[in-house]
Design a protein around this motif. Sequence first.
Motif, PDB file in Angstrom:
ATOM      1  N   ALA A  20      20.658 -18.211 -61.845  1.00  0.00           N
ATOM      2  CA  ALA A  20      21.374 -19.321 -62.592  1.00  0.00           C
ATOM      3  C   ALA A  20      22.589 -19.949 -61.735  1.00  0.00           C
ATOM      4  O   ALA A  20      22.546 -21.310 -61.835  1.00  0.00           O
ATOM      5  CB  ALA A  20      21.747 -18.884 -63.651  1.00  0.00           C
ATOM      6  N   SER A  21      23.090 -19.086 -60.883  1.00  0.00           N
ATOM      7  CA  SER A  21      24.032 -19.674 -60.002  1.00  0.00           C
ATOM      8  C   SER A  21      23.430 -20.643 -59.245  1.00  0.00           C
ATOM      9  O   SER A  21      24.119 -21.635 -58.577  1.00  0.00           O
ATOM     10  CB  SER A  21      24.960 -18.578 -59.328  1.00  0.00           C
ATOM     11  N   VAL A  22      22.205 -20.288 -58.426  1.00  0.00           N
ATOM     12  CA  VAL A  22      21.593 -20.981 -57.353  1.00  0.00           C
ATOM     13  C   VAL A  22      21.137 -22.539 -58.283  1.00  0.00           C
ATOM     14  O   VAL A  22      21.199 -23.599 -57.532  1.00  0.00           O
ATOM     15  CB  VAL A  22      20.565 -20.460 -56.741  1.00  0.00           C
ATOM     16  N   ASP A  26      22.526 -26.280 -56.859  1.00  0.00           N
ATOM     17  CA  ASP A  26      21.649 -27.182 -56.548  1.00  0.00           C
ATOM     18  C   ASP A  26      21.654 -28.323 -57.462  1.00  0.00           C
ATOM     19  O   ASP A  26      21.262 -29.628 -57.046  1.00  0.00           O
ATOM     20  CB  ASP A  26      20.116 -26.801 -56.386  1.00  0.00           C
ATOM     21  N   ASN A  27      22.197 -28.429 -58.789  1.00  0.00           N
ATOM     22  CA  ASN A  27      22.209 -29.338 -59.668  1.00  0.00           C
ATOM     23  C   ASN A  27      23.594 -29.632 -60.309  1.00  0.00           C
ATOM     24  O   ASN A  27      23.809 -28.746 -61.186  1.00  0.00           O
ATOM     25  CB  ASN A  27      21.072 -29.295 -60.699  1.00  0.00           C
ATOM     26  N   GLY A  32      28.923 -25.226 -65.294  1.00  0.00           N
ATOM     27  CA  GLY A  32      29.752 -24.981 -66.312  1.00  0.00           C
ATOM     28  C   GLY A  32      29.176 -25.060 -67.872  1.00  0.00           C
ATOM     29  O   GLY A  32      29.472 -25.051 -68.867  1.00  0.00           O
ATOM     30  N   LYS A  33      27.554 -25.114 -67.659  1.00  0.00           N
ATOM     31  CA  LYS A  33      26.706 -25.228 -68.807  1.00  0.00           C
ATOM     32  C   LYS A  33      26.136 -23.960 -69.037  1.00  0.00           C
ATOM     33  O   LYS A  33      25.814 -23.610 -68.200  1.00  0.00           O
ATOM     34  CB  LYS A  33      25.854 -26.427 -68.728  1.00  0.00           C
ATOM     35  N   PRO A  34      25.743 -23.798 -70.397  1.00  0.00           N
ATOM     36  CA  PRO A  34      24.931 -22.366 -70.482  1.00  0.00           C
ATOM     37  C   PRO A  34      23.366 -22.779 -70.258  1.00  0.00           C
ATOM     38  O   PRO A  34      22.869 -23.389 -70.726  1.00  0.00           O
ATOM     39  CB  PRO A  34      25.053 -22.299 -72.145  1.00  0.00           C
ATOM     40  N   ALA A  53      25.987 -18.906 -70.750  1.00  0.00           N
ATOM     41  CA  ALA A  53      25.170 -18.512 -71.660  1.00  0.00           C
ATOM     42  C   ALA A  53      25.468 -17.173 -72.097  1.00  0.00           C
ATOM     43  O   ALA A  53      25.278 -16.707 -73.344  1.00  0.00           O
ATOM     44  CB  ALA A  53      23.728 -18.776 -70.997  1.00  0.00           C
ATOM     45  N   ARG A  54      25.797 -16.266 -71.295  1.00  0.00           N
ATOM     46  CA  ARG A  54      26.037 -14.828 -71.426  1.00  0.00           C
ATOM     47  C   ARG A  54      26.900 -14.610 -72.651  1.00  0.00           C
ATOM     48  O   ARG A  54      27.217 -13.642 -73.429  1.00  0.00           O
ATOM     49  CB  ARG A  54      26.399 -14.044 -70.398  1.00  0.00           C
TER      50      ARG A  54
END
Length: 366
Positions: A20-22, A26-27, A32-34, A53-54
């Motif tokens: 998710a961090s990658v 890249d985007n 800052g979004k789930p 999201a967690r």
Amino acid sequence: MEPDFPLRKIIHVDMDAFYASVEQLDNPDLRGKPIAVGGSSQRGVVSAASYEARKFGVRSAMSSVIAKRNCPELIFVKANFERYKEISKAIRQIFYDYTDLVEPLSLDEAYLDVTINKKGNPSATLVAQEIRQRIFDELQLTASAGISINKFIAKVASDYNKPNGQKTVNPEEVIQFLEDLEIRKFYGVGKVTAEKMYKLGIFTGRDLKTKSLEFLDQKFGKSGNHYYHVVRGIHTSEVKPHRIPKSVGAERTFSENLSSEIFMLERLEHIAQELERRLKKSKIAGKTITLKIKYSDFSLQTRSKTLPYFISDKDLILETAKNLLYQNSLENSVRLLGISLANLNTERKETINGEKEVSVQLKFDF
């Protein structure tokens, strides 16, 4: 009292919400979004979830439908494993600047033995801090770390100050740390084992330590020996630079549930072909084939067969998988099928821990 087992300086590095961090790296629109990597709002399983999201209870291996129910604003992103591998390779290059004793567990975590390291730094704590800082400076990603005298404790410790933190368990703190540790936080103790331990009155490491080796062997089989020793700070497994896989597998989650075995056989052929590709790439063969079936109600079933010879050929894998499919009638419609090969020709026997109890009270600069 000096211990009769080797003391090492081990770091366990665990990337924070790596996939998710990658994707957020890249985007920028996803930052800052789930977000959930893998699956979709209608189907599939979450491979990874961002920390945003967690907060809503979204976790890896969770049904996408349930994840979306927990977090209506959840954004699903298609996994890009080539990109994850590229970043993982760059992270490992940083590790190798400090030690050649690196044991990857997956793309996003690894053990490092820095007892003797290339920087000549006697402090494993400072080495871990420097590695995490370099990962952030060079790749704009955060990592957490655990540092202690063996792999087991380092692995447990790395989860303490997530995300973007680290924890050191010094030699003189090991026994107290393990005694205070909740049993469900012991690495390798899953939900089922934890429930079993609760019924036996085992809630912490201190409770576990009161049980004899004979008792634990009787209740937990081979794992009993492991539990008996790790709670006493004894875990002699070395960091293995070339980690040997115990199984190789491939699986597919279907967009629609399958109720006909004819359609399942077609899917199994594709899965067997992918498994063959992975085996040939790694030059691996195995004897034990396991068919994994996940039903529409999310119940899981496995069926296995061990052959008298090693195989890696798609046709032999598929033939055995077909026999396993027909071995018993299906309980429901099927949402996932998988095939794995174990009992590989790469496996080696490992040394079993000794049974002598020792006390860890020593001077060892961390």
